[in-house]
Design a protein around this motif. Structure first.
Motif, PDB file in Angstrom:
ATOM      1  N   PHE A 173      36.091  34.209  43.577  1.00 31.03           N
ATOM      2  CA  PHE A 173      35.269  33.536  42.569  1.00 31.03           C
ATOM      3  C   PHE A 173      36.111  32.605  41.706  1.00 31.03           C
ATOM      4  O   PHE A 173      37.043  33.042  41.023  1.00 31.03           O
ATOM      5  CB  PHE A 173      34.534  34.580  41.729  1.00 31.03           C
ATOM      6  CG  PHE A 173      33.764  35.544  42.586  1.00 31.03           C
ATOM      7  CD1 PHE A 173      32.572  35.157  43.172  1.00 31.03           C
ATOM      8  CD2 PHE A 173      34.256  36.814  42.847  1.00 31.03           C
ATOM      9  CE1 PHE A 173      31.868  36.034  43.999  1.00 31.03           C
ATOM     10  CE2 PHE A 173      33.568  37.696  43.666  1.00 31.03           C
ATOM     11  CZ  PHE A 173      32.371  37.304  44.241  1.00 31.03           C
ATOM     12  N   ARG A 174      35.783  31.324  41.740  1.00 31.63           N
ATOM     13  CA  ARG A 174      36.569  30.313  41.045  1.00 31.63           C
ATOM     14  C   ARG A 174      35.854  29.832  39.792  1.00 31.63           C
ATOM     15  O   ARG A 174      34.676  29.550  39.807  1.00 31.63           O
ATOM     16  CB  ARG A 174      36.799  29.117  41.977  1.00 31.63           C
ATOM     17  CG  ARG A 174      37.608  28.029  41.329  1.00 31.63           C
ATOM     18  CD  ARG A 174      37.848  26.917  42.323  1.00 31.63           C
ATOM     19  NE  ARG A 174      38.626  25.852  41.714  1.00 31.63           N
ATOM     20  CZ  ARG A 174      39.222  24.894  42.393  1.00 31.63           C
ATOM     21  NH1 ARG A 174      39.144  24.870  43.700  1.00 31.63           N
ATOM     22  NH2 ARG A 174      39.896  23.963  41.771  1.00 31.63           N
ATOM     23  N   TYR A 175      36.592  29.758  38.718  1.00 34.07           N
ATOM     24  CA  TYR A 175      36.026  29.325  37.445  1.00 34.07           C
ATOM     25  C   TYR A 175      36.831  28.156  36.899  1.00 34.07           C
ATOM     26  O   TYR A 175      37.996  27.980  37.219  1.00 34.07           O
ATOM     27  CB  TYR A 175      36.041  30.472  36.423  1.00 34.07           C
ATOM     28  CG  TYR A 175      35.098  31.579  36.807  1.00 34.07           C
ATOM     29  CD1 TYR A 175      33.772  31.539  36.420  1.00 34.07           C
ATOM     30  CD2 TYR A 175      35.529  32.644  37.593  1.00 34.07           C
ATOM     31  CE1 TYR A 175      32.888  32.544  36.791  1.00 34.07           C
ATOM     32  CE2 TYR A 175      34.653  33.646  37.971  1.00 34.07           C
ATOM     33  CZ  TYR A 175      33.339  33.592  37.565  1.00 34.07           C
ATOM     34  OH  TYR A 175      32.473  34.577  37.937  1.00 34.07           O
ATOM     35  N   THR A 176      36.166  27.369  36.083  1.00 30.17           N
ATOM     36  CA  THR A 176      36.839  26.272  35.416  1.00 30.17           C
ATOM     37  C   THR A 176      36.989  26.643  33.949  1.00 30.17           C
ATOM     38  O   THR A 176      36.054  27.146  33.334  1.00 30.17           O
ATOM     39  CB  THR A 176      35.983  24.986  35.517  1.00 30.17           C
ATOM     40  OG1 THR A 176      35.649  24.819  36.892  1.00 30.17           O
ATOM     41  CG2 THR A 176      36.748  23.779  35.030  1.00 30.17           C
ATOM     42  N   ILE A 177      38.175  26.437  33.426  1.00 39.99           N
ATOM     43  CA  ILE A 177      38.390  26.691  31.999  1.00 39.99           C
ATOM     44  C   ILE A 177      38.730  25.363  31.343  1.00 39.99           C
ATOM     45  O   ILE A 177      39.877  24.930  31.360  1.00 39.99           O
ATOM     46  CB  ILE A 177      39.506  27.720  31.775  1.00 39.99           C
ATOM     47  CG1 ILE A 177      39.152  29.037  32.481  1.00 39.99           C
ATOM     48  CG2 ILE A 177      39.730  27.947  30.292  1.00 39.99           C
ATOM     49  CD1 ILE A 177      40.089  30.171  32.203  1.00 39.99           C
TER      50      ILE A 177
END
Ligand SMILES: *[C@@H]1O[C@H](CO)[C@@H](O)[C@H](O)[C@H]1NC(C)=O
Length: 297
Positions: free
Chosen positions: A46-50
């Motif tokens: 699961f990839r998230y952008t911060i």
């Protein structure tokens, strides 16, 4: 003469050295677990952008709030989360050398390199549930290894033929390759949408007491049994969140055995739930094993 003032100016303006960035070792209950290679199928899903800037603090906080026990920082800006990490290619810490955009004192992985954190306070995934799997290659991205249920040395597994290649339907089984065995190429396996693959062969649902077999040349109508999945490895030396997953067939990871095939040169074959009075092996000569899925390279 022209350059002297510049040199003097540079000397005078040398700033106080900034703190050398390093991999943060702990963030609350989160513990640094190593710098891992992330190449091929992603090691976390699961990839998230911060947007505000990635750091060990912000990424572990995000994964925590999303309910995950693992957090990974990669390529400086990327934050990945998951509950299980199936591939364990540990690299030197020095590989993970990109400065975090959100904190210049920290390092946030590198290209294909992930700084991994595990939350000691999180509940690990149950060994009875299938993990999220992302091997999209029917050609196979994994090798299969038999490992005694109590741990120890692994035995490399291969798909080997049991009848001539010229037969209209050509079968392979999961077995071992004794010295001099010509089938050493047939050792990569894949797991795609619940179907265990070995090259382009199609798996046959495991029959109690028999070898795990595949049809290599199949009629196009044969889809292949899709009741396989990968489950957390309960004997992983890396704990309950990280390890080579176990191959589950028809819901079971714990019915596999290595049995001596008495009608085929005493070769060790993988058998699903061995039985008494089988024509090809003696039950008492079978060793119970798990089948673990390790990365191809
Ligand atoms: C044992 O060898 C025979 C002949 O090659 C094969 O058909 C069978 O699948 C092998 N293994 C087992 C577990 O029966």
């Amino acid at each position: 003469m022209m350059f002297l003032p510049l040199i003097l100016a540079a000397t005078v303006l040398t700033p106080v050295l900034a703190q050398t960035p390093s991999i943060k070792q702990t963030v609350g209950t989160w513990q640094y677990k190593g710098c891992y290679r992330d190449f091929g199928p992603r090691i976390l899903t699961f990839r998230y952008t911060i947007p505000a800037g990635n750091s060990a603090d912000s990424c572990t906080a995000l994964c925590n709030s999303e309910g995950y026990g693992l957090a990974g920082l990669e390529y400086g800006t990327e934050c990945w989360c998951d509950n299980y990490m199936p591939y364990g290619n540990l690299m030197p810490d020095s590989d993970c050398n990109f400065v975090c955009p959100g904190d210049s004192t920290q390092l946030c992985g590198a290209g294909n390199r992930m700084v991994l954190y595990e939350n000691n306070a999180a509940t690990p995934p149950s060994p009875d549930t299938c993990i999220t799997w992302r091997d999209g290659f029917s050609f196979g991205n994994n090798v299969l290894q038999a490992i005694p249920k109590t741990g120890g040395a692994v035995t490399k597994l291969f798909a080997i033929p049991t009848n001539p290649f010229t037969d209209p339907i050509y079968y392979t089984i999961i077995s071992t390759c004794p010295a001099g065995c010509p089938y050493t190429d047939y050792y990569n396996f894949g797991l795609v949408n619940g179907i265990l693959t070995s090259y382009n062969s199609r798996p046959i649902a495991p029959n109690v007491g028999d070898a795990q077999s595949f049809i290599f040349r199949w009629p196009q109508t044969v889809v292949g049994y899709n009741g396989y999945c990968a489950k957390p490895n309960p004997i992983s030396p890396n704990g309950p969140f990280i390890g080579y997953p176990l191959l589950s067939a028809s819901g079971n990871t714990d019915l596999w055995a290595l049995c001596t095939n008495t009608t085929d040169n005493n070769r060790l074959d993988i058998v699903y739930s061995p039985v008494a009075n089988h024509p090809h092996y003696t039950l008492s000569a079978c060793q119970e094993v798990y089948i673990q899925m390790a990365p191809y390279s």
